[in-house]
Design a protein around this motif. Sequence first.
Motif, mmCIF file in Angstrom:
data_model
loop_
_atom_site.group_PDB
_atom_site.id
_atom_site.type_symbol
_atom_site.label_atom_id
_atom_site.label_comp_id
_atom_site.label_asym_id
_atom_site.label_seq_id
_atom_site.Cartn_x
_atom_site.Cartn_y
_atom_site.Cartn_z
ATOM 1 N N SER B 124 23.124 80.215 71.634
ATOM 2 C CA SER B 124 24.463 80.643 71.286
ATOM 3 C C SER B 124 24.778 81.983 71.906
ATOM 4 C CB SER B 124 24.646 80.686 69.774
ATOM 5 O OG SER B 124 23.640 81.453 69.195
ATOM 6 N N ARG B 126 26.515 85.562 71.395
ATOM 7 C CA ARG B 126 26.701 86.364 70.211
ATOM 8 C C ARG B 126 27.293 87.709 70.577
ATOM 9 N NH1 ARG B 126 23.632 89.795 67.109
ATOM 10 N NH2 ARG B 126 22.203 89.962 68.850
ATOM 11 N N TYR B 147 28.857 81.747 68.921
ATOM 12 C CA TYR B 147 29.375 80.426 69.262
ATOM 13 C C TYR B 147 28.283 79.718 70.035
ATOM 14 C CZ TYR B 147 32.549 76.865 71.009
ATOM 15 O OH TYR B 147 33.142 75.667 71.294
ATOM 16 N N ASN B 153 29.969 77.550 65.064
ATOM 17 C CA ASN B 153 30.316 78.954 65.189
ATOM 18 C C ASN B 153 30.149 79.682 63.877
ATOM 19 O OD1 ASN B 153 32.942 78.798 63.794
ATOM 20 N ND2 ASN B 153 33.406 77.450 65.510
ATOM 21 N N ASP B 154 30.121 80.961 63.993
ATOM 22 C CA ASP B 154 29.661 81.770 62.885
ATOM 23 C C ASP B 154 30.323 83.131 62.987
ATOM 24 O OD1 ASP B 154 28.224 82.926 60.927
ATOM 25 O OD2 ASP B 154 26.265 82.669 61.837
ATOM 26 N N GLN B 156 30.453 86.822 60.765
ATOM 27 C CA GLN B 156 29.791 87.440 59.628
ATOM 28 C C GLN B 156 30.083 88.925 59.579
ATOM 29 O OE1 GLN B 156 25.514 87.837 59.789
ATOM 30 N NE2 GLN B 156 25.334 86.940 57.772
ATOM 31 N N PHE B 180 30.682 85.586 55.105
ATOM 32 C CA PHE B 180 30.491 84.791 56.307
ATOM 33 C C PHE B 180 31.431 83.586 56.339
ATOM 34 C CE2 PHE B 180 27.709 83.160 53.053
ATOM 35 C CZ PHE B 180 27.889 81.790 53.139
ATOM 36 N N ARG B 181 31.668 83.158 57.531
ATOM 37 C CA ARG B 181 32.367 81.898 57.757
ATOM 38 C C ARG B 181 31.601 81.196 58.856
ATOM 39 N NH1 ARG B 181 35.596 78.990 60.754
ATOM 40 N NH2 ARG B 181 37.281 77.844 59.759
ATOM 41 N N GLN B 182 31.154 80.011 58.556
ATOM 42 C CA GLN B 182 30.186 79.388 59.437
ATOM 43 C C GLN B 182 30.512 77.906 59.540
ATOM 44 O OE1 GLN B 182 26.467 79.780 57.548
ATOM 45 N NE2 GLN B 182 25.430 78.322 58.847
ATOM 46 N N THR B 183 30.563 77.415 60.755
ATOM 47 C CA THR B 183 30.821 75.989 60.941
ATOM 48 C C THR B 183 29.588 75.337 61.538
ATOM 49 O OG1 THR B 183 33.099 76.515 61.378
ATOM 50 C CG2 THR B 183 32.396 74.322 61.972
ATOM 51 N N ASP B 184 29.088 74.351 60.854
ATOM 52 C CA ASP B 184 27.953 73.593 61.369
ATOM 53 C C ASP B 184 28.427 72.202 61.715
ATOM 54 O OD1 ASP B 184 26.006 75.559 60.945
ATOM 55 O OD2 ASP B 184 26.006 75.082 58.815
ATOM 56 N N THR B 194 32.206 73.437 57.006
ATOM 57 C CA THR B 194 32.665 74.809 57.181
ATOM 58 C C THR B 194 32.373 75.573 55.896
ATOM 59 O OG1 THR B 194 34.415 73.984 58.582
ATOM 60 C CG2 THR B 194 34.626 76.226 57.820
#
Lengths: 269, 447
Positions: B124, B126, B147, B153-154, B156, B180-184, B194
């Motif tokens: 990723s 960063r 990303y 994406n993440d 934090q 945090f906001r994190q999408t796996d 999300t």
Amino acid sequence: MQQSVLLSQLATSHKLSEEPWPEDATLYQPYEVEQILLPENASCLAVKAYLKMCNLPFDIRTCSNAEHMSPGGRMTKLPFIRAGAFIFAEFEPIVNFVEQKDMAIGNLQDEDEKADMRTYVSLVENIFTMAELYISFKNERVYKEVTAPRNGSVYPWPMNHMQNYGKRRNALRLLKVYQWDDLNIDNVIEKVAKCCETLEYKLKESPDTPFFYGDQPCELDAIAFGHLFSILTTTLPNMALAQTVQKFKHLVDFCRFIDEKYFQTRCLP
Amino acid sequence: MPQSKQRGGAASAASKDSKYDLGKISARVDRVNVSGLLRTHNDYVMRAADGLFKADNFQDLMLEAMSTKSYLHELGIFKDVSVHIDVSRGADASPQGYEITFKGNEYSRLMGSAGTEVGQNEGSLRTELTIPNILGRGESISLQGSYSNTRANDLQLKFWKPFFHTRFRENRPEFSFSIFRQTDRFDISSFQSTNLGYLIDFSAHSSLGVDLTHSLQYENSIRNVGLLNKSVPFSIREHCGPKLASLVRYSVVFDNRDANVFATRGILLKSTNEYCGLGGNIAYTSSTAHGEVNVPLFSGYVAQFCGRVGIVKETKQTTLLPIGSLFYCGGPMTLRGFKYGGAGPVVDGTPIGAQTYWCTGAHLWAPLPFAGVFKSLASNFRMHFFYNIGNTNSFSFENMRTAFGMGLAFKFADRARIELNYCIPVRRQATDKILNGFQFGIGYEFI
């Protein structure tokens, strides 16, 4: 790309027409008592009425995340129906799906009449859904006392507030797209009254039958019933819509008749 | 010790026979200075000198000075630190007295960095923006975004504060709070999750007999499951929509290996336990354990045995497990020779995660042939032969999956490993997605 989409649609419709109506067809909707909102209730009721009119068997499943499970749609995204491997959301796609199986009602009409009927369906769906969204999300009292608590009821704090905010934002965006956002309540009532007037006029065209077109029910009967009945039977802090509809005695009688014939809830006075 | 300087009387103080034995030169630290503290409070570096005053010969003094230097680095306030050792002068100087000065150069107010990062089977990009040492005692705030090539994406925002300056210095306590906001993306199962929330973390070392690293976390997040395409099995569709998770997580690590990537000896044990369901509407318990044993053989050959096991269970509050917490087995991190997530249960043709899984691996690591020729380059490479065994939703040896093969591994930045293996799956299930041939893997925790 465009071609492949069309081809896949063709393949789908081909597959659809071959298979019979699945035994385990299931309609998904939010919880009726504590969660569902007026516009959603109206469209769910319209679909249920339509399927009952077609005499197609289906189960109803209520789940709190029905809206999120839905594959998406133009307005409320609800209800959605799962028939075999297929999933369709909202009134029109579901009606098209049933028609592809040649099990639809209203097949007797000629093409002109059908186009005419479709126009009414689309008018009813747009006007009433928008009016329902308007009253649910733009009227501050209705939003605070009914819409927000109901929509948030299935989420724990503080998620309910975030979900309410998102839902309201989407509803207001939709109203803006249809240019209903700068109307005031009188304009809305005027639009609804006009639509009711048109419907009542249409209903009076065949005075000896209870339906809009001849002695058989059709899509228009289903969607008109869904919206009118929901508006009439939902108690809100602002009853302007219900009062408007109540002025049209023929439409109220029509709702009472359909309810008696297909649902027997008898909640209309 | 390139930055230390030895001047003045140190050499002349040595007697003739022990000229080069610094341990026999007596020394006493009279004074320790730490300079360069502009924003940092004095009490934050107070404990730096603790060890220095105990030194009574010059060798100890040097060693203590170096450990103090690394301690000052760990405090997270200095960009670089230099050490100056001088004989003490002045009226109250003792005969063997020394004066030690640490010259620090504090971090600037705002630091930015951009780079690549290696995750489990993903790389990723960063970027990070850090405001170090805001309040003068090591407190820092950073904003991080990343990303990855799998389109995860993440974002934090993290605040952390070390407590290395307190009397628990040896335990390295550290507190952090992050939003945090994190999408796996779970492409194989056609959904994405999300997560939006906050995390409170407290970590510390303990050295009661064995050295352990503990971390206790509380996470409160909204997990929104969305679909990635239209034709998704209904059992996955059912999970759609936002849910609130409130969980505590405790993880403990024991690591005495001699290197992170190509260890030649030592053991790594790691366990993570989660209890979710303190409020919110997701409930489950999850436990994973990971172990690695390295045994040196002969002339650079190392035998390595790895194992991992994971269980996620319902609690009394619910019957539906969140789909994003299930385990995927298969892929270069777990079972080589299978596609990522390809060795697990399948619903309507789509793989979904498993409630339990285990997998083990046996490796024989060997240095490259002719490694002596290009020593520095070759030390970054190893060859290995491996045998992987694993299974999902069953702890028996029936119906298990096995694969073997060999490959080349590359050490990346002392933390990550990049592998290219030729894999031959041996035992598989009918629904498994296998990969017979070359497989590429990048990550930091392999089986």
